[in-house]
Write a protein that holds these residues in place. Structure first.
Motif, PDB file in Angstrom:
ATOM      1  N   LEU A   1       0.816  -1.212   0.000  1.00  0.00           N
ATOM      2  CA  LEU A   1       0.000   0.000   0.000  1.00  0.00           C
ATOM      3  C   LEU A   1       0.850   1.263   0.000  1.00  0.00           C
ATOM      4  O   LEU A   1       2.049   1.231   0.315  1.00  0.00           O
ATOM      5  CB  LEU A   1      -0.925  -0.007   1.220  1.00  0.00           C
ATOM      6  CG  LEU A   1      -1.733  -1.299   1.444  1.00  0.00           C
ATOM      7  CD1 LEU A   1      -2.564  -1.180   2.710  1.00  0.00           C
ATOM      8  CD2 LEU A   1      -2.613  -1.600   0.247  1.00  0.00           C
TER       9      LEU A   1
ATOM     10  N   ASP B   1      -3.822   5.187  -0.388  1.00  0.00           N
ATOM     11  CA  ASP B   1      -4.831   4.174  -0.109  1.00  0.00           C
ATOM     12  C   ASP B   1      -5.472   4.430   1.257  1.00  0.00           C
ATOM     13  O   ASP B   1      -4.829   4.932   2.171  1.00  0.00           O
ATOM     14  CB  ASP B   1      -4.205   2.780  -0.130  1.00  0.00           C
ATOM     15  CG  ASP B   1      -3.473   2.489  -1.424  1.00  0.00           C
ATOM     16  OD1 ASP B   1      -4.001   2.865  -2.484  1.00  0.00           O
ATOM     17  OD2 ASP B   1      -2.371   1.902  -1.375  1.00  0.00           O
TER      18      ASP B   1
ATOM     19  N   THR C   1      -6.549   3.634  -6.064  1.00  0.00           N
ATOM     20  CA  THR C   1      -6.249   2.348  -5.439  1.00  0.00           C
ATOM     21  C   THR C   1      -6.689   1.185  -6.323  1.00  0.00           C
ATOM     22  O   THR C   1      -5.937   0.233  -6.539  1.00  0.00           O
ATOM     23  CB  THR C   1      -6.938   2.239  -4.066  1.00  0.00           C
ATOM     24  OG1 THR C   1      -6.432   3.269  -3.211  1.00  0.00           O
ATOM     25  CG2 THR C   1      -6.669   0.889  -3.425  1.00  0.00           C
TER      26      THR C   1
END
Length: 788
Positions: free
Chosen positions: A301, A305, A350
């Motif tokens: 990530l 995000d 994302t």
């Protein structure tokens, strides 16, 4: 978004209209569809009972079955491993049409077979929706299935579907409720909202769980808890509705989350409450943080995000997919329901980077806050009904969005002036009522209350668009526009150039302005900075072009790969660059020519002089005659060093022309590019017309041998200066290099035409000028007069 007729019928009635007519009326409202038709494309299927099953004497795997279909008993050969006496089955009769073909009576190893016992897969249902036993064997129906009845209706698969290709702004149509409201515009039927009622137990979720939101990218976050659920197979209607919409059934609890998402358009996520802990936190992820999602993939990530955490580590990727650690499994007893709205921009980044899901598609477009509240209550209703859960009292709630409906004021005059219609107060009011908008009208003024489900409507123009599409262009009486006109001077330079290029035999093309980074500095020696797209669609469309030639070469390569060798194309477009941070656009003309331009007995092919002639014709046409020249210089490396020149107009370089270097194109490919903005900085006066002479002129030919370094333009300039006003035309008609003259020399011959508007010229008038021309060329260019 796939519309299921059975699914949408739970919320509005569309049974009073033919389904094909319904689809076409939805199309007229602006809702395009890719396909429509029955969910199961099969017929002549009935329920039968296997009353006897014996092994075929000539086979080690076939069975001879006697099947009762109510009105008769059929002899059917079946090879399924699970066929046996006493089970209820799906029977395809003689003449039945299945996706795999038509069923006919036949003889197999000497035994007659009068149909086929079917598996679910043979009905055309994709394997992803089926159990293992339905893939490897025939489908077994419940023992109480009525013999002889239509098997498709019994299985509740007698559904019809439409696969809509919706516009990006209509997020509300990504739900059955949204499609129901749209359908009501067509049918005039009312919309029935789902049941949100349920009983709750005397326990409060706030005593068991705490919520903490640490990011501005979370707009709404709701939590409910349901205890003592039972994991089992979903009811048939739910499985079939999910399948019709392209979603695979898993179990009753997971299916309810997907069912509510399709029903309301609001994604949900269910957590196993016993794996969750006592805290749910929402924050932006840390760069490099990891999460194993439900598909058992480890995701790395970034801070863009949004994650759901238990206070220690991520347990879900917000708006995209849940985490594996808190997933619902066969042992789950207690469930926490999450219903939220996040920043669409973050979800889009994302999902594009990691994984795209049905949930993320909806989050990306923006959600209705009131539908969020509806969805969480609806999930509690279904979990209590089909998972036998006990809903806890209370709700954990975080919300920053306005739940009030929007009010927009608009006048009838504004609507009619924008659309060019002549609608009445009643016409407009009827449209808003069909849309289920509250409307008050007085003195041709409307006060419209727009439901929050229509997130695409916020200004007057949005309402006008709704009036246009709902009222329908087919219902508008055609009228001629009324306006005052004044004479105008036509001065469309691009169109003038376009018409001239077409008259010269070239075909116009329109190409992409975005090209590869590697191509942007080709065919130019200019110094400039790149203008890149922040989010390119592909590696071939990353940066704005500077030269149009690279785009035309793509067209050339495309045609060459399809064996089209003769090409003459042009484009008028923009070249882009960034110089010292300043964004610059320049209007340019580019041409590409290769192969033959004339077929038949007099076949001719493009060469340097043909291309040069095209440039001369264009510049003459635009009013630059005798003001341009072709000069040599340090050309881009993509151009042939000896067959390319710059185009000079009034002392300023405005473009280039010549052959593409053989290292790029093995064939002879010629290109032209002119910066039209630079060209038109050289103003042209009004075109002057010269009367043709009434008197005959005198034509003389002359040839010179001179150095190859001397250009044709230089010689013609000398000839014109010496020839004076009586010299009206100079044309080169012969060029020679060869064994008869030195290697560093060339021979060029010209035709000179002399004429006067006042009298017929004699040799006494012309010969002194002719001798002066020869003398000046010999002296200025160190030339030798040939054949004298």
């Amino acid at each position: 978004m796939i519309l299921s007729k059975k699914f949408i019928s739970d919320y509005t009635n569309i049974n009073n209209i033919d389904f094909k007519e319904y689809a076409d009326k939805m199309l007229k409202l602006g809702n395009e569809y890719e396909s429509m038709g029955p969910l199961i494309n099969a017929n002549k299927l009935v329920i039968g009972e296997v009353i006897s099953c014996k092994n075929h004497p000539e086979s080690d795997h076939l069975h001879i079955c006697k099947v009762n279909i109510g009105r008769e008993e059929l002899n059917i050969i079946c090879g399924a491993p699970n066929v046996r006496e006493g089970i209820k089955v799906i029977v395809a009769l003689d003449g039945a049409v299945l996706p795999g073909g038509t069923i006919k009576k036949t003889t197999i190893l000497g035994t007659e077979s009068n149909g086929m016992i079917c598996s679910i897969a043979e009905l055309g249902i994709e394997h992803k929706y089926l159990k293992e036993e339905d893939i490897n064997g025939i489908h077994e129906l419940p023992l109480d299935a009525p013999i002889g009845e239509d098997a498709i209706k019994y299985l509740e698969l007698d559904d019809e579907v439409i696969d809509f290709e919706l516009t990006a702004n209509r997020a509300d149509l990504l739900s059955m409720l949204g499609l129901a409201y749209e359908s009501a515009v067509i049918t005039g039927e009312k919309v029935n909202l789902p049941d949100l009622t349920y009983e709750h137990i005397n326990k409060n979720i706030n005593d068991l769980l705490t919520l903490k939101v640490d990011t501005d990218n979370c707009f709404t976050f709701l939590l409910k808890r349901v205890n003592n659920i039972k994991i089992e197979e979903s009811p048939l209607f739910m499985k079939n509705r999910l399948m019709a919409c392209g979603v695979r059934s898993i179990n009753n609890v997971v299916d309810i989350s997907n069912y509510v998402m399709l029903e309301t358009g609001q994604p949900l996520h269910f957590y196993d409450a016993d794996k969750l802990g006592k805290l749910i936190s929402v924050r932006n992820a840390k760069d490099g943080e990891t999460l194993v999602t439900l598909d058992n993939q480890s995701r790395i990530l970034t801070s863009e995000d949004i994650v759901i955490t238990n206070g220690k580590k991520p347990i879900g990727l917000a708006g995209v997919m849940g985490g594996l650690d808190t997933e619902i499994d066969e042992n789950t007893k207690n469930v926490v329901i999450e219903c939220a709205i996040f920043n669409p921009a973050n979800i889009r980044k994302t999902s594009k980077k990691l994984i795209r899901s049905e949930a993320s598609i909806r989050y990306e477009k923006g959600l209705d806050v009131n539908r969020c509240y509806m969805a969480i209550e609806r999930s509690c209703n279904l979990l209590s009904k089909y998972a036998y859960g006990e809903v806890l009292d209370g709700r954990i709630e975080y919300n920053t969005l306005d739940r009030n409906e929007k009010v927009i004021n608009i006048t009838l005059d504004k609507i009619n002036s924008v659309l060019g219609y002549n609608l009445t107060d009643t016409d407009v009011k009827t449209v808003f009522e069909k849309l289920n908008f509250e409307v008050e009208s007085k003195n041709n003024k409307f006060r419209v209350t727009v439901p929050t489900r229509r997130t695409d409507i916020s200004i007057e123009e949005d309402l006008i668009e709704e009036v246009s599409r709902v009222y329908g262009v087919d219902n508008i009486n055609s009228t001629l526009p009324v306006f005052e006109s004044t004479p105008s001077i036509y001065n469309n330079r691009d169109r003038v150039i376009r018409n001239e290029m077409i008259s010269l035999g070239l075909n116009e093309v329109i190409t992409y302005s975005l090209i590869k980074v590697d191509d942007v500095f080709k065919f130019t020696n200019d110094e400039f900075g790149l203008i890149k797209v922040l989010d390119p669609l592909s590696e071939d469309r990353v940066v704005l072009r500077h030269s149009l030639i690279t785009s035309l070469l793509d067209v050339y390569n495309y045609n060459k790969s399809r064996n089209i060798k003769d090409l003459s194309i042009f484009e008028i477009g923009r070249g882009f660059s960034s110089i010292n941070g300043e964004y610059i656009e320049e209007n340019k003309l580019a041409c590409l020519l290769t192969g033959n331009y004339m077929e038949g007995l007099d076949k001719e092919y493009y060469d340097f002089y043909t291309v040069k002639g095209i440039v001369e014709e264009l510049l003459d046409y635009l009013g630059y005659k005798n003001r341009y020249s072709f000069v040599q210089g340090e050309l881009p490396e993509e151009m042939h060093p000896t067959k390319s020149v710059y185009i000079n107009v009034s002392g300023k370089i405005v473009g280039l022309m010549g052959e593409v270097h053989p290292k790029i194109c093995k064939d002879e490919v010629y290109v032209i590019e002119i910066n039209l903005d630079l060209l038109f900085e050289n103003k042209t006066g009004r075109m002057k017309y010269k009367e043709f002479s009434k008197f005959p002129g005198i034509s003389k030919d002359v040839a010179f041998i001179l150095s190859k370094e001397v250009t044709n333009d230089q010689v013609i300039s000398t000839i014109r200066q010496a020839g004076g006003k009586l010299l009206s035309k100079v044309e080169l008609f012969d060029y020679y290099e060869g064994d008869k003259i030195d290697k560093d020399k060339k021979s060029i011959a010209y035709n000179l035409y002399f004429e006067s508007n006042d009298k017929t010229l004699s040799d006494d008038d012309v010969n002194p000028l002719f001798d002066k021309i020869i003398e000046n060329v010999i002296k200025k260019h160190n030339a030798i007069l040939r054949d004298k």
